[in-house]
Design a protein around this motif. Structure first.
Motif, short mmCIF file in Angstrom:
data_model
loop_
_atom_site.label_atom_id
_atom_site.label_comp_id
_atom_site.label_asym_id
_atom_site.label_seq_id
_atom_site.Cartn_x
_atom_site.Cartn_y
_atom_site.Cartn_z
N ASP A 1 0.83 -1.20 0.00
CA ASP A 1 0.00 0.00 0.00
C ASP A 1 0.87 1.25 0.00
OD1 ASP A 1 -2.87 1.16 0.66
OD2 ASP A 1 -1.44 2.24 1.92
N THR A 2 0.70 2.10 -1.03
CA THR A 2 1.41 3.38 -1.03
C THR A 2 0.43 4.47 -1.46
OG1 THR A 2 3.34 4.57 -1.88
CG2 THR A 2 2.35 2.98 -3.37
N ALA A 3 0.94 5.67 -1.66
CA ALA A 3 0.11 6.80 -2.08
C ALA A 3 1.04 7.86 -2.64
CB ALA A 3 -0.67 7.38 -0.90
N MET A 4 0.51 8.64 -3.57
CA MET A 4 1.30 9.73 -4.13
C MET A 4 1.85 10.62 -3.01
SD MET A 4 0.78 13.16 -4.83
CE MET A 4 2.24 14.04 -5.28
N ILE A 5 1.02 10.94 -2.04
CA ILE A 5 1.39 11.89 -1.00
C ILE A 5 2.45 11.33 -0.02
CG2 ILE A 5 -0.37 11.33 0.75
CD1 ILE A 5 0.57 14.88 -0.41
N TYR A 6 2.69 10.01 -0.03
CA TYR A 6 3.73 9.46 0.86
C TYR A 6 5.13 9.77 0.31
CZ TYR A 6 -0.18 6.55 2.60
OH TYR A 6 -1.37 6.10 3.10
N ARG A 7 5.17 10.20 -0.93
CA ARG A 7 6.45 10.51 -1.59
C ARG A 7 7.44 9.34 -1.50
NH1 ARG A 7 5.05 15.62 -2.46
NH2 ARG A 7 4.16 16.79 -0.75
N GLU B 1 6.77 6.44 -3.67
CA GLU B 1 6.43 5.51 -4.75
C GLU B 1 7.68 5.02 -5.48
OE1 GLU B 1 2.00 6.72 -6.31
OE2 GLU B 1 3.54 8.26 -6.44
N GLU B 2 8.70 5.89 -5.61
CA GLU B 2 9.93 5.45 -6.29
C GLU B 2 10.58 4.30 -5.53
OE1 GLU B 2 10.12 9.11 -6.04
OE2 GLU B 2 10.71 9.77 -8.06
N GLN B 3 10.63 4.45 -4.22
CA GLN B 3 11.27 3.40 -3.41
C GLN B 3 10.46 2.10 -3.43
OE1 GLN B 3 13.12 4.01 0.37
NE2 GLN B 3 12.67 6.20 0.24
N VAL B 4 9.13 2.24 -3.39
CA VAL B 4 8.29 1.05 -3.48
C VAL B 4 8.56 0.36 -4.82
CG1 VAL B 4 5.88 0.24 -3.67
CG2 VAL B 4 6.49 1.93 -1.92
N GLY B 5 8.61 1.18 -5.90
CA GLY B 5 8.84 0.64 -7.24
C GLY B 5 10.20 -0.03 -7.36
N GLU B 6 11.20 0.58 -6.73
CA GLU B 6 12.56 0.04 -6.78
C GLU B 6 12.60 -1.33 -6.07
OE1 GLU B 6 14.72 1.92 -8.50
OE2 GLU B 6 16.22 0.34 -8.30
N GLY B 7 11.95 -1.40 -4.92
CA GLY B 7 11.91 -2.65 -4.15
C GLY B 7 11.24 -3.76 -4.96
N ILE B 8 10.12 -3.41 -5.58
CA ILE B 8 9.38 -4.39 -6.39
C ILE B 8 10.24 -4.83 -7.59
CG2 ILE B 8 7.41 -4.64 -7.97
CD1 ILE B 8 5.77 -2.92 -6.02
N ALA B 9 10.82 -3.85 -8.27
CA ALA B 9 11.62 -4.16 -9.47
C ALA B 9 12.78 -5.09 -9.11
CB ALA B 9 12.15 -2.87 -10.09
N ASN B 10 13.41 -4.84 -7.97
CA ASN B 10 14.53 -5.71 -7.56
C ASN B 10 14.08 -7.15 -7.36
OD1 ASN B 10 16.51 -3.84 -7.65
ND2 ASN B 10 16.40 -3.29 -5.48
N LYS B 11 12.93 -7.32 -6.70
CA LYS B 11 12.46 -8.69 -6.42
C LYS B 11 12.00 -9.39 -7.70
CE LYS B 11 14.05 -8.65 -2.91
NZ LYS B 11 15.09 -9.59 -2.46
N ILE B 12 11.47 -8.61 -8.65
CA ILE B 12 11.09 -9.21 -9.94
C ILE B 12 12.37 -9.61 -10.69
CG2 ILE B 12 10.04 -8.76 -12.21
CD1 ILE B 12 7.90 -7.08 -10.80
N LYS B 13 13.35 -8.72 -10.67
CA LYS B 13 14.63 -8.98 -11.36
C LYS B 13 15.29 -10.23 -10.80
CE LYS B 13 17.49 -5.61 -11.02
NZ LYS B 13 17.80 -4.20 -11.05
#
Ligand SMILES: NC(=O)c1ccc[n+]([C@@H]2O[C@H](COP(=O)([O-])OP(=O)(O)OC[C@H]3O[C@@H](n4cnc5c(N)ncnc54)[C@H](OP(=O)(O)O)[C@@H]3O)[C@@H](O)[C@H]2O)c1
Length: 305
Positions: A49-55, A57-69
């Protein structure tokens, strides 16, 4: 061992895991959110769970991308939620706001896009009074474009849900709001279920006196002796008892932790069951106390509380 997390079927037809990792912290250190997301996915979380206002999203995306990679998960295994902020409520602003979130998340779609609050402001935080029905048309558009699989709302009250349902072509699949043993919200939870809207509990651990020192001593998770007894009886932590109580009420939970051991513990909710009597005991902690009263928004049109 990776825990098996049950899912709930949303009115959109998609399945949502009944526990997700919350990611909001006012003073997160650089890299902390990414680390938490990676630990979460390693532990078996498939919902974030994230939100634009949490600022973050980049880190959430990076974490996800790493685990997919690394081949631990594929995109389809994951259920990612983000939220539209209050200054993007004009119908035409919804699509660009989601596109920005997707770009930060490095994703081509989110599983769930939520209107974060029913209130609407401009860049200077002045009330614009934009009707959330207008916003909803923008939300429906992003489903049609394939950028969000499901859409929903957050912090809406009963009357606002009713009004939205009358106008909606695509029904809200989820309502995310504060629910915990210290804010049990039976009325709104039952109402959501009646409308086939899945309730999701934010701040599910409820009152933590670190955040609200004025309630020191009433802090359920840390100090309540009865919860301590339940914890001993089931061989589970106080937090696990609080989260399990919500799960047994048919509520999805999104506890936040940046601590590896707690991230793992909070997921271990599916190998025990609270008795009816113990459910009633946890229920009796209700203080009707909001940890997120959002008083700064209270003068805005459509303030929900
Ligand atoms: N829609 C909305 O308006 C809205 C509003 C608020 C929150 N949310 C979402 O809901 C998520 C959860 O809510 P929240 O972060 O306010 O509250 P929460 O998840 O109920 O509590 C988070 C706090 O509890 C601690 N904690 C976590 N697991 C624990 C455990 N097992 N034992 C003891 N302490 C534990 C965390 O500390 P550590 O990190 O140090 O472990 C953190 O201080 C947010 O992160 C956000 O994603 C949405």
């Amino acid at each position: 061992m990776i825990a098996k997390v049950p899912t709930v079927k949303l009115s959109s037809g998609y399945e949502m895991p009944t526990i997700g990792l919350g990611t909001y912290a006012r003073n997160a250190e650089q890299g902390q959110v990414q680390k938490a997301v990676e630990w979460g996915i390693e532990a078996g979380y498939r919902h974030v769970d994230t939100a634009m206002i949490y600022r973050n999203e980049e880190q959430v995306g990076e974490g996800i991308a790493n685990k997919i990679k690394q081949g631990l998960v594929i995109r389809d295994d994951l259920f990612v939620t983000t939220k539209l902020w209050n200054d993007k409520h004009a119908e035409a602003d919804v699509l660009p706001a989601l596109e920005q979130s997707l770009s930060k998340l490095k994703l081509t779609y989110v599983d769930l896009y939520l209107i974060h609050w029913p209130v609407s402001v401009d860049q200077n935080d002045e009330d614009t009074g934009i009707d959330y029905i207008e916003t909803w048309r923008g939300m429906e558009n992003v489903v049609k474009l394939g950028l969000a699989r499901s859409i929903g709302v957050s912090n809406f009250n009963k009357e606002q849900l009713d009004r939205l349902l009358t106008a909606a072509q695509i029904k809200p699949a989820v309502c995310q709001f504060e629910i915990s043993p210290t804010l049990t919200q039976h009325d709104l939870v039952d109402y959501c279920k009646k409308l086939s809207i899945a309730p999701v509990a934010y701040t599910p651990l409820g009152l933590l006196s670190d955040a609200r020192p004025e309630f020191s001593g009433k802090d359920l998770i840390k100090t309540d002796p009865k919860l301590g007894e339940l914890s001993q009886k089931y061989g589970k932590s106080r937090a696990q008892i609080a989260l399990r109580y919500l799960i047994q009420r048919g509520i999805t939970v999104i506890p936040k932790s940046f601590t590896k051991s707690r991230i793992e513990d909070n997921l271990n909710l599916f190998d025990f069951e609270l008795s009816r009597k113990d459910m009633n005991l946890v229920d009796s902690y209700n203080l009707n106390l909001r940890c997120v009263p959002a008083l700064g928004m209270s003068n805005l049109k459509n303030f929900p509380f």
